[in-house]
Write a protein that holds these residues in place. Structure first.
Motif, PDB file in Angstrom:
ATOM      1  N   ARG A 186      24.456  26.358  -5.102  1.00 45.42           N
ATOM      2  CA  ARG A 186      24.551  24.587  -4.714  1.00 45.42           C
ATOM      3  C   ARG A 186      25.412  24.123  -5.051  1.00 45.42           C
ATOM      4  O   ARG A 186      25.201  22.664  -3.800  1.00 45.42           O
ATOM      5  N   PHE A 187      26.176  24.748  -5.814  1.00 48.40           N
ATOM      6  CA  PHE A 187      27.672  23.650  -5.172  1.00 48.40           C
ATOM      7  C   PHE A 187      28.015  23.033  -4.043  1.00 48.40           C
ATOM      8  O   PHE A 187      28.401  22.119  -3.436  1.00 48.40           O
ATOM      9  N   ILE A 188      28.342  24.018  -3.273  1.00 54.53           N
ATOM     10  CA  ILE A 188      29.033  24.253  -1.816  1.00 54.53           C
ATOM     11  C   ILE A 188      27.655  24.069  -1.242  1.00 54.53           C
ATOM     12  O   ILE A 188      27.960  23.164  -0.312  1.00 54.53           O
ATOM     13  N   HIS A 189      27.165  23.796  -1.257  1.00 47.70           N
ATOM     14  CA  HIS A 189      25.521  23.191  -0.468  1.00 47.70           C
ATOM     15  C   HIS A 189      25.593  22.143  -0.781  1.00 47.70           C
ATOM     16  O   HIS A 189      25.066  21.315   0.136  1.00 47.70           O
ATOM     17  N   HIS A 190      25.752  21.362  -1.567  1.00 48.08           N
ATOM     18  CA  HIS A 190      26.237  20.053  -1.736  1.00 48.08           C
ATOM     19  C   HIS A 190      26.184  19.205  -1.992  1.00 48.08           C
ATOM     20  O   HIS A 190      26.772  18.378  -0.479  1.00 48.08           O
ATOM     21  N   HIS A 191      28.176  19.485  -2.302  1.00 44.12           N
ATOM     22  CA  HIS A 191      29.213  19.345  -2.065  1.00 44.12           C
ATOM     23  C   HIS A 191      30.028  19.199  -0.934  1.00 44.12           C
ATOM     24  O   HIS A 191      30.785  18.436  -0.378  1.00 44.12           O
ATOM     25  N   LEU A 192      30.001  20.184  -0.051  1.00 48.53           N
ATOM     26  CA  LEU A 192      30.952  20.987   1.145  1.00 48.53           C
ATOM     27  C   LEU A 192      30.177  20.905   2.168  1.00 48.53           C
ATOM     28  O   LEU A 192      29.422  22.186   2.617  1.00 48.53           O
ATOM     29  N   PRO A 193      29.054  19.886   2.646  1.00 43.54           N
ATOM     30  CA  PRO A 193      28.584  19.923   4.016  1.00 43.54           C
ATOM     31  C   PRO A 193      28.669  21.009   4.849  1.00 43.54           C
ATOM     32  O   PRO A 193      28.132  21.286   5.522  1.00 43.54           O
ATOM     33  N   GLN A 194      30.637  20.632   5.598  1.00 43.77           N
ATOM     34  CA  GLN A 194      30.600  21.158   6.309  1.00 43.77           C
ATOM     35  C   GLN A 194      31.051  23.008   6.707  1.00 43.77           C
ATOM     36  O   GLN A 194      31.224  23.148   7.313  1.00 43.77           O
ATOM     37  N   SER A 195      30.643  23.389   5.148  1.00 45.99           N
ATOM     38  CA  SER A 195      30.474  25.247   5.347  1.00 45.99           C
ATOM     39  C   SER A 195      29.367  25.526   5.330  1.00 45.99           C
ATOM     40  O   SER A 195      28.386  25.627   4.805  1.00 45.99           O
ATOM     41  N   ARG A 196      29.413  26.838   6.032  1.00 39.28           N
ATOM     42  CA  ARG A 196      27.992  27.324   5.917  1.00 39.28           C
ATOM     43  C   ARG A 196      28.654  28.486   5.246  1.00 39.28           C
ATOM     44  O   ARG A 196      29.183  29.376   4.816  1.00 39.28           O
ATOM     45  N   ILE A 197      27.089  28.750   4.804  1.00 41.69           N
ATOM     46  CA  ILE A 197      27.674  29.904   4.122  1.00 41.69           C
ATOM     47  C   ILE A 197      26.380  30.816   3.988  1.00 41.69           C
ATOM     48  O   ILE A 197      25.035  30.791   3.944  1.00 41.69           O
ATOM     49  N   GLN A 198      27.163  32.095   3.011  1.00 40.94           N
ATOM     50  CA  GLN A 198      26.074  33.369   3.556  1.00 40.94           C
ATOM     51  C   GLN A 198      26.442  34.131   1.857  1.00 40.94           C
ATOM     52  O   GLN A 198      27.335  34.129   1.317  1.00 40.94           O
ATOM     53  N   VAL A 199      25.194  34.338   0.960  1.00 46.92           N
ATOM     54  CA  VAL A 199      25.070  35.167   0.433  1.00 46.92           C
ATOM     55  C   VAL A 199      24.329  36.431   0.228  1.00 46.92           C
ATOM     56  O   VAL A 199      23.785  36.421   1.104  1.00 46.92           O
ATOM     57  N   VAL A 200      25.333  36.995   0.057  1.00 42.91           N
ATOM     58  CA  VAL A 200      25.127  38.426  -0.147  1.00 42.91           C
ATOM     59  C   VAL A 200      24.344  39.330  -1.452  1.00 42.91           C
ATOM     60  O   VAL A 200      25.459  39.112  -2.613  1.00 42.91           O
ATOM     61  N   GLU A 201      23.197  39.259  -1.826  1.00 40.28           N
ATOM     62  CA  GLU A 201      23.234  39.706  -3.763  1.00 40.28           C
ATOM     63  C   GLU A 201      22.087  41.373  -3.040  1.00 40.28           C
ATOM     64  O   GLU A 201      20.959  41.171  -2.530  1.00 40.28           O
ATOM     65  N   ILE A 202      22.516  42.035  -4.310  1.00 39.51           N
ATOM     66  CA  ILE A 202      21.863  43.595  -3.629  1.00 39.51           C
ATOM     67  C   ILE A 202      20.242  43.720  -4.093  1.00 39.51           C
ATOM     68  O   ILE A 202      19.943  44.011  -3.692  1.00 39.51           O
ATOM     69  N   ALA A 203      20.119  42.857  -5.474  1.00 41.40           N
ATOM     70  CA  ALA A 203      18.741  42.674  -6.141  1.00 41.40           C
ATOM     71  C   ALA A 203      18.025  41.311  -5.519  1.00 41.40           C
ATOM     72  O   ALA A 203      18.470  40.358  -5.634  1.00 41.40           O
ATOM     73  N   PRO A 204      16.338  41.954  -4.912  1.00 36.10           N
ATOM     74  CA  PRO A 204      15.388  41.172  -4.516  1.00 36.10           C
ATOM     75  C   PRO A 204      14.881  39.750  -5.841  1.00 36.10           C
ATOM     76  O   PRO A 204      15.367  39.339  -5.298  1.00 36.10           O
TER      77      PRO A 204
END
Length: 256
Positions: free
Chosen positions: A76-94
């Protein structure tokens, strides 16, 4: 085996648990884009180290990889405050992704944000994408990191970093063996790594640097922390003070 999910709330803060008393993430309901837990704030200290804070820059980080979603605080922090960033999340548990959507205001996936369900170590080993910032915060219900705290994994992370690349990793749950974890990171990054002094929660956040060298005098770190606080509300001035007091900056300069 599915990950057990528990949600609790106290004093306006919602917490995520994996079937135990360990807090795996938190969100202040009235300030969802703020970083509630001290260790999550320190994991963003890369913003003090690489350029991207000046009014005409805002460049770093362009690509971010987050291993471990938790309560989606860093996302949330990166998505909101760093609009230049492309974000990839990897999470093992659905189930963690589902909980983040239901209880922790996980942003909608779009052109600059995507989630991959799978093993973080396998993802790093198999993908060729390079990232400016890789943040590692993956644990099971017993606060164990498993393969995410091994030399081959840290070496693979380094290989996926750009010339401006940084890794930050949460070493929580390894208080007895945190020095062993740091040794693995130092080996993988050819000694270009530092562990920040333990914060109140007992978490130790470590950084590894690739590519261009870093030299940040204490005065510059303070100035950059002030700029960051004004721009995003993220206050890393206490972190800079603890680094100085702990003797972590020989000659008053952080070198990586």
């Amino acid at each position: 085996m599915s990950t057990p999910i528990d949600i609790s709330e106290e004093a306006g803060v919602r917490y995520l648990h994996f079937g135990s008393e360990w807090v795996q993430g938190a969100m202040r309901i009235r300030k969802p884009n703020a970083l509630e837990l001290a260790y999550t704030r320190e994991m963003m200290a890369g913003l003090l180290l690489r350029d991207g804070l000046s009014e005409d820059a805002g460049e770093w980080p362009r690509r971010v990889l987050l291993i471990g979603l938790g309560a989606a605080s860093l996302t949330r922090f990166i998505h909101h405050h760093l609009p230049q960033s492309r974000i990839q999340v990897v999470e093992i548990a659905p189930s963690v992704v589902a909980a983040a959507r239901q209880f922790f205001r996980l942003p909608q996936e779009d052109a600059r944000f995507s989630i991959h369900i799978g093993d973080g170590a396998q993802y790093v080993l198999e993908k060729n994408t390079r990232y400016d910032y890789i943040l590692v915060d993956g644990f099971d219900r017993n606060a164990r990191a498993g393969v995410l705290d091994t030399l081959p994994f840290y070496q693979a992370v380094r290989a996926r970093l750009t010339d401006q690349g940084l890794m930050s990793v949460n070493l929580f749950g390894r208080s007895r063996g945190y020095k062993a974890s740091l040794e693995r990171i130092l080996t993988a990054f050819d000694d270009r790594a530092i562990a920040f002094p333990s914060c109140d929660s007992g978490n130790v956040v470590a950084f590894g640097a690739a590519g261009d060298s870093l030299r940040r005098p204490i005065a510059e770190l303070r100035e950059r922390a002030s700029l960051l606080k004004a721009a995003t509300g993220l206050d890393l001035l206490p972190t800079v003070t603890r680094l100085e007091q702990a003797g972590s900056l020989p000659g008053g300069t952080l070198v990586l």
